[in-house]
Scaffold this motif. Structure first.
Motif, PDB file in Angstrom:
ATOM      1  N   VAL A 324       0.832  -1.197   0.000  1.00 16.41           N
ATOM      2  CA  VAL A 324       0.000   0.000   0.000  1.00 16.41           C
ATOM      3  C   VAL A 324       0.868   1.248   0.000  1.00 16.41           C
ATOM      4  CG1 VAL A 324      -1.769   1.305   1.238  1.00 16.41           C
ATOM      5  CG2 VAL A 324      -1.906  -1.199   1.135  1.00 16.41           C
ATOM      6  N   THR A 325       1.934   1.223   0.773  1.00 12.93           N
ATOM      7  CA  THR A 325       2.840   2.367   0.820  1.00 12.93           C
ATOM      8  C   THR A 325       4.187   1.928   1.370  1.00 12.93           C
ATOM      9  OG1 THR A 325       3.168   4.613   1.703  1.00 12.93           O
ATOM     10  CG2 THR A 325       2.034   3.023   3.119  1.00 12.93           C
ATOM     11  N   GLY A 326       5.206   2.719   1.060  1.00 14.24           N
ATOM     12  CA  GLY A 326       6.533   2.495   1.595  1.00 14.24           C
ATOM     13  C   GLY A 326       6.869   3.474   2.700  1.00 14.24           C
ATOM     14  N   GLN A 327       5.884   4.248   3.179  1.00 12.77           N
ATOM     15  CA  GLN A 327       6.124   5.209   4.234  1.00 12.77           C
ATOM     16  C   GLN A 327       5.046   5.119   5.293  1.00 12.77           C
ATOM     17  OE1 GLN A 327       5.840   9.029   2.255  1.00 12.77           O
ATOM     18  NE2 GLN A 327       3.667   9.220   2.767  1.00 12.77           N
ATOM     19  N   SER A 328       5.319   5.658   6.462  1.00 15.84           N
ATOM     20  CA  SER A 328       4.305   5.786   7.517  1.00 15.84           C
ATOM     21  C   SER A 328       3.800   7.223   7.519  1.00 15.84           C
ATOM     22  CB  SER A 328       4.911   5.424   8.876  1.00 15.84           C
ATOM     23  OG  SER A 328       6.033   6.251   9.153  1.00 15.84           O
ATOM     24  N   PHE A 329       2.841   7.515   8.395  1.00 14.04           N
ATOM     25  CA  PHE A 329       2.249   8.850   8.448  1.00 14.04           C
ATOM     26  C   PHE A 329       2.368   9.405   9.871  1.00 14.04           C
ATOM     27  CE2 PHE A 329       0.372   6.626   4.932  1.00 14.04           C
ATOM     28  CZ  PHE A 329       0.268   7.575   3.928  1.00 14.04           C
ATOM     29  N   PRO A 330       3.565   9.748  10.305  1.00 13.28           N
ATOM     30  CA  PRO A 330       3.765  10.183  11.689  1.00 13.28           C
ATOM     31  C   PRO A 330       3.062  11.493  12.028  1.00 13.28           C
ATOM     32  CG  PRO A 330       5.731  10.574  10.376  1.00 13.28           C
ATOM     33  CD  PRO A 330       4.820   9.747   9.538  1.00 13.28           C
TER      34      PRO A 330
END
Length: 387
Positions: A324-330
């Motif tokens: 879904v994504t290669g990043q998080s949403f901090p």
């Protein structure tokens, strides 16, 4: 995502990186004229030796093998191969069981076969320029040959649907009719495997469970073969109910498998080329509100990790691979789960910006059935990105 699907589906210009972030990834044995023997088994008939072993010549079995007929024992059976001993020397030996002998011209598709028999309809060999086919039966049955060997019987590829073996016959690549079996493909991957480069992005017909359904096939991402079906329900349904709806068509709730696959899914969601099953908009990012990705454990999992199968193994999907994504949403903690608020029956709600980029996701219980949406997409989970 490559340009063909973008050109086909997008109403305007949309980057191929949409939805992704920066971090995503006899001579027959001739006898001696003197009639001498060398200790091998031999016989003579009228001064002609018929030995089956001679170190200076090719064996009968060798010739038979080269002709591809060592298993054919029709006609003369005086040897283990059924080939008269002197067959192929260009001299007709009637007493030896030959009906003809054209020497090196003997062949199973010639007038004189490699067994020195005259070619005829019913001998299981197709005579070049004379016969169209010869299966030995020639009874006109499906997939066989007509009685006179001048035409094929009904078969896949003749342009006529012959039941019960066939469900289709021809119609072009996008008809979804497989050329070797004349049945409808069960997935876009089967079409891609059958037609190769001739299969391009677009709307195709497939029949995973026998009934025909129109889908979008992405024939480019990860080598091509991803299937997309749109469903519009009259009211919101949970991910669990959506899975059941997809199963009616032999599919599963969509799971993005790679950055390229997700980009293709975004383009399909925003495109109006495919009419959904049910009553609903042709184009909407709401088709991507739910995916078939679920937690393996309740409570805390994958806190602060990107949502893909490599970084987050505590969440699973059919086929194991998801992205879904290669990043998080901090910066958006309420939209950056999975985290501490997970249940075994729940799924995630996915949020999208107007430009087609992912803004976040969050876990949702929904009576242990996951997030709800009236719009969603289904897939045939037989296509995975190359490892």
């Amino acid at each position: 995502m490559m340009l063909p699907l973008l050109t086909l589906l997008a109403g305007g210009c949309l980057s191929g990186q949409v939805g992704m972030d920066d971090t995503g990834m006899v001579v027959l044995s001739s006898s001696s004229s003197s009639g001498e023997t060398s200790g091998d088994e031999s016989s003579s008939d009228g001064g002609i030796m018929t030995t089956t072993e001679d170190p200076e010549h090719t064996s009968v079995d060798s010739l038979s093998s080269e002709a591809g007929t060592d298993s054919d024992t029709s006609g003369d059976t005086s040897s283990t191969t059924g080939i008269p001993a002197m067959c192929g020397d260009g001299v007709l030996q009637v007493e030896d069981g030959e009906a003809c002998d054209d020497g090196n011209a003997n062949a199973n598709d010639a007038a004189c076969t490699s067994h020195c028999k005259k070619a005829e309809c019913g001998d299981s060999h197709t005579q070049s320029g004379v016969e169209v086919c010869d299966d030995g039966e020639n009874d006109g049955s499906y997939g066989g040959c007509e009685a006179d060997c001048t035409a094929l019987a009904a078969h896949c590829g003749d342009g006529t649907v012959q039941g019960p073996q066939e469900k289709c016959d021809g119609g072009g690549v996008k008809s979804g009719c497989l050329p070797e079996s004349c049945v409808y493909a069960k997935s876009c991957k089967q079409i891609k495997d059958a037609f190769g480069e001739a299969a391009t992005d677009g709307v195709y017909t497939i029949a995973p469970l026998g009934a025909q359904v129109s889908v979008v096939c992405d024939m480019d991402a990860d080598g091509g073969g991803y299937t997309f079906l749109k469903i519009a329900e009259p009211g919101e349904v949970s991910a669990k109910t959506a899975e059941a709806a997809c199963a009616k068509y032999g599919m599963r709730l969509l799971v993005p498998r790679s950055p390229a696959h997700l980009a293709a899914a975004i383009l399909v969601a925003q495109s109006d080329v495919l009419t959904p099953i049910g009553v609903g908009p042709k184009a909407s990012l709401d088709y991507l509100q739910i995916f078939g990705i679920y937690p393996k454990v309740a409570g805390q999992s994958c806190v602060g990790k990107p949502l893909n199968n490599v970084a987050c193994s505590d969440w699973i999907a059919v086929g194991d691979v998801y992205w879904v994504t290669g990043q998080s949403f901090p910066d958006e903690p309420l939209k950056s789960q999975p985290g501490t608020n997970n249940c075994l029956g729940c799924s995630l709600a996915y949020y999208w910006n107007a430009n087609g980029t992912l803004s976040g996701y969050e876990s949702y219980f929904g009576n242990n059935e996951g997030w709800k949406s009236n719009l969603f997409m289904c897939e045939v989970p037989d296509m995975l990105p190359p490892m």
